[in-house]
Write an enzyme that holds these catalytic residues in place. Structure first.
Site, mmCIF file in Angstrom:
data_model
loop_
_atom_site.group_PDB
_atom_site.id
_atom_site.type_symbol
_atom_site.label_atom_id
_atom_site.label_comp_id
_atom_site.label_asym_id
_atom_site.label_seq_id
_atom_site.Cartn_x
_atom_site.Cartn_y
_atom_site.Cartn_z
ATOM 1 N N SER A 239 1.136 -1.015 -0.052
ATOM 2 C CA SER A 239 -0.289 0.181 -0.312
ATOM 3 C C SER A 239 1.279 0.928 -0.224
ATOM 4 O O SER A 239 2.298 1.153 0.049
ATOM 5 C CB SER A 239 -0.927 -0.191 1.050
ATOM 6 O OG SER A 239 0.037 0.474 2.564
ATOM 7 N N LYS A 240 0.181 2.775 -0.422
ATOM 8 C CA LYS A 240 1.154 3.517 -0.400
ATOM 9 C C LYS A 240 2.006 4.002 1.113
ATOM 10 O O LYS A 240 2.852 4.151 0.451
ATOM 11 C CB LYS A 240 -0.045 5.259 -0.282
ATOM 12 C CG LYS A 240 -0.295 5.461 -0.967
ATOM 13 C CD LYS A 240 -0.553 6.367 -1.542
ATOM 14 C CE LYS A 240 0.283 7.390 -2.379
ATOM 15 N NZ LYS A 240 -0.239 8.372 -3.120
ATOM 16 N N ARG A 241 1.577 3.680 1.848
ATOM 17 C CA ARG A 241 2.370 3.228 3.321
ATOM 18 C C ARG A 241 3.768 2.737 3.001
ATOM 19 O O ARG A 241 4.732 3.446 3.466
ATOM 20 C CB ARG A 241 1.856 2.908 4.332
ATOM 21 C CG ARG A 241 2.277 2.571 4.912
ATOM 22 C CD ARG A 241 1.027 1.782 6.151
ATOM 23 N NE ARG A 241 0.263 0.445 5.558
ATOM 24 C CZ ARG A 241 1.435 -0.713 6.026
ATOM 25 N NH1 ARG A 241 2.351 -0.548 6.358
ATOM 26 N NH2 ARG A 241 0.631 -1.854 5.772
ATOM 27 N N HIS A 242 3.909 1.993 2.170
ATOM 28 C CA HIS A 242 5.105 1.056 1.935
ATOM 29 C C HIS A 242 5.996 1.992 0.848
ATOM 30 O O HIS A 242 7.119 1.786 0.685
ATOM 31 C CB HIS A 242 4.692 -0.510 1.181
ATOM 32 C CG HIS A 242 4.424 -1.243 1.925
ATOM 33 N ND1 HIS A 242 2.947 -1.436 1.680
ATOM 34 C CD2 HIS A 242 4.928 -1.530 3.115
ATOM 35 C CE1 HIS A 242 3.202 -2.538 2.725
ATOM 36 N NE2 HIS A 242 3.855 -3.090 3.359
ATOM 37 N N GLY A 243 5.231 2.867 0.428
ATOM 38 C CA GLY A 243 6.295 3.923 -0.833
ATOM 39 C C GLY A 243 4.919 4.378 -2.276
ATOM 40 O O GLY A 243 4.270 4.128 -1.240
#
Ligand code: GLU
Length: 468
Positions: A239-243
């Site tokens: 997800s976005k939180r992984h970059g």
């Protein structure tokens, strides 16, 4: 179903093309290309509130950058309501679907009750046999079997059977006349003669419902293959939180599309222990059977290493427009017609893992350093550096040519005359010419910069050293 392999990529236009979606598109595209089949692009825009034009454009842009081309489409679901209506009317006429006027609250109560009894929360079939006529506010539900089970012969996961008691009479068309994903997708896949539905395994729970729609229509069921999700390094769904998630962000980071495709194909598919694949290799070797059953973990370091390999395999002429585009994007001035460019690229190719790295290193050949890297200056600008730079300046002024051989000989003569090792000469020169602590060899750098660009940089460094 025809014998031709027909695959599809049907993104919902609610964001950019992300790496998970790109991998799904890639698998479907490769399978069609490998088998001489067709690949269809369909935009699933029935979620009117969340679908945007901008996202449609972003999806096209992502696919185009990756080089994933489609044979038919793009089709838009919102333009196909007449087709869906025809099939819905058929199901209603054959009493395989029915109108339901239960309110949302009533359905919620049924689901609560089922939950309290330890069953799956489901609609209880209240309107099943009421034979209600179509009316405002009514939804249309599929009449699903109460016994038996629905079987998926999943080409990735193997056989899966779901007891029909776990599937309720789900909605095909909502009260506002908008068709549900499960219904629209089946009518599209059916009318587009899709032979293989390869998609993320987040859809596996929808598949039995879709199979029941095909069966209600007496239509052939396509083959299904559910591909495990792409995970982040912490093994949760990417997800976005992984970059970065959008494929165009990888373009900005200086990755080549073929490297990203190579990385994505390996994330869930294998061919022996081969890691490096050209697009032609992928088209030739791809098989559905070799899609793995365990999820792939997205690892940007592996992608970077593969990118470096793909960069090595390209010719300077192929890299040239990509480098210029990257330099422009980074605001690095460059002479587009500069005859030194192929030689600069050849020099930087083995030293750059991405186009961004190459562009940053290429900068020195076009722009005078505006400052000196602090660490590099501390290490290389020492007592005696002024003399070294003055000696180089003196010799460069009288040099008749600035070929690589001439520049290497010049540096060697400075070393000999001053009784210094090459590092003691190259160190201050590197900082003077590039402002940095790392760069290609000084002979190459001098030769590519040429006498005219090198002299002012050396003089500026001498002035800097004499001032501080
Ligand atoms: N529109 C769906 C999605 O983006 C497609 C699912 C499918 O392949 O059937 O997830």
């Amino acid at each position: 179903m025809t014998d031709t392999i027909i695959t599809r990529f049907p993104p919902s236009p609610t964001g950019y093309l992300h790496v998970g979606g790109a991998r799904t598109a890639l698998f479907n595209w490769l399978y069609a290309r490998k088998t001489g089949g067709k690949f269809i692009l369909r935009i699933e825009d029935t979620d009117i509130l969340r679908s945007t034009e901008e996202s449609v454009r972003a999806i096209f842009e992502g696919l185009e950058w990756l080089g994933i081309d489609w044979d038919e489409g793009p089709f838009y679901q919102t333009k196909r309501f007449d087709i869906y209506k025809k099939y819905l009317d058929q199901l209603l006429a054959e009493e395989k679907a029915y109108c339901c006027t239960c309110s949302a609250e009533e359905v919620e109560t049924m689901r609560e009750k089922a939950r309290a009894e330890g069953r799956n929360p489901m609609y209880d079939g209240t309107c099943r046999h009421k034979k209600l006529p179509p009316q405002p506010g009514a939804v249309v539900r599929l009449l699903t079997p109460d016994t038996g089970s629905t079987r998926i012969d999943d080409v990735v996961k193997g056989p899966i059977a779901i007891p029909n008691t776990e599937i309720d009479d789900f909605i095909l068309c909502r009260s506002d006349g908008v068709y549900t994903y499960n219904f629209a997708v089946v009518i599209d896949d059916l009318t587009m003669h899709i032979s293989h539905v390869i998609r993320g395994d987040d859809h596996v729970s929808n598949t039995p419902k879709q199979i029941l729609i095909y069966e209600a229509l007496n239509a052939p069921v396509p083959k299904f293959g559910h591909v495990p999700m792409v995970l982040g390094p912490d093994r949760t769904r990417l997800s976005k939180r992984h970059g970065a998630l959008g494929v165009m962000e990888y373009k900005k980071m200086g990755f080549l599309p073929e490297a990203l495709l190579n990385y994505l194909v390996r994330l869930g598919w294998s061919h022996g222990d081969q890691e490096f694949f050209t697009i032609e290799d992928m088209k030739e070797l791809f098989t559905l059977e070799a899609i793995g059953r365990s999820p792939g973990v997205f690892d940007v370091d592996k992608l970077t290493a593969l990118n470096a390999e793909h960069m090595q395999k390209k010719s300077p002429a192929e890299l040239l427009p990509l480098l210029l585009e990257q330099m422009t994007a980074l605001g690095i001035p460059h002479g587009p017609e500069d005859p030194r460019l192929p030689a600069i690229i050849a020099l930087l190719q083995p030293r750059s893992k991405t186009l961004v790295e190459m562009a940053q290193q290429a900068e020195s050949f076009f722009v005078d350093p505006t400052s000196y890297c602090e660490v590099a200056a501390k290490k290389n600008f020492k007592g005696g550096s002024v003399d070294v730079l003055k000696k180089i300046e003196e010799k460069l002024m009288t040099a008749e040519e600035d070929s690589l051989e001439a520049m290497e000989a010049l540096l060697q003569s400075v070393c000999d005359e001053m009784d210094l090792k090459l590092g003691k000469v190259g160190g201050p020169l590197r900082v003077a010419l590039t402002g940095k602590g790392q760069s290609p060899g000084m002979g190459e750098t001098l030769a590519l910069l040429g006498k005219e660009r090198s002299l002012p940089r050396i003089r500026a460094a001498i002035a800097h050293l004499e001032t501080f």
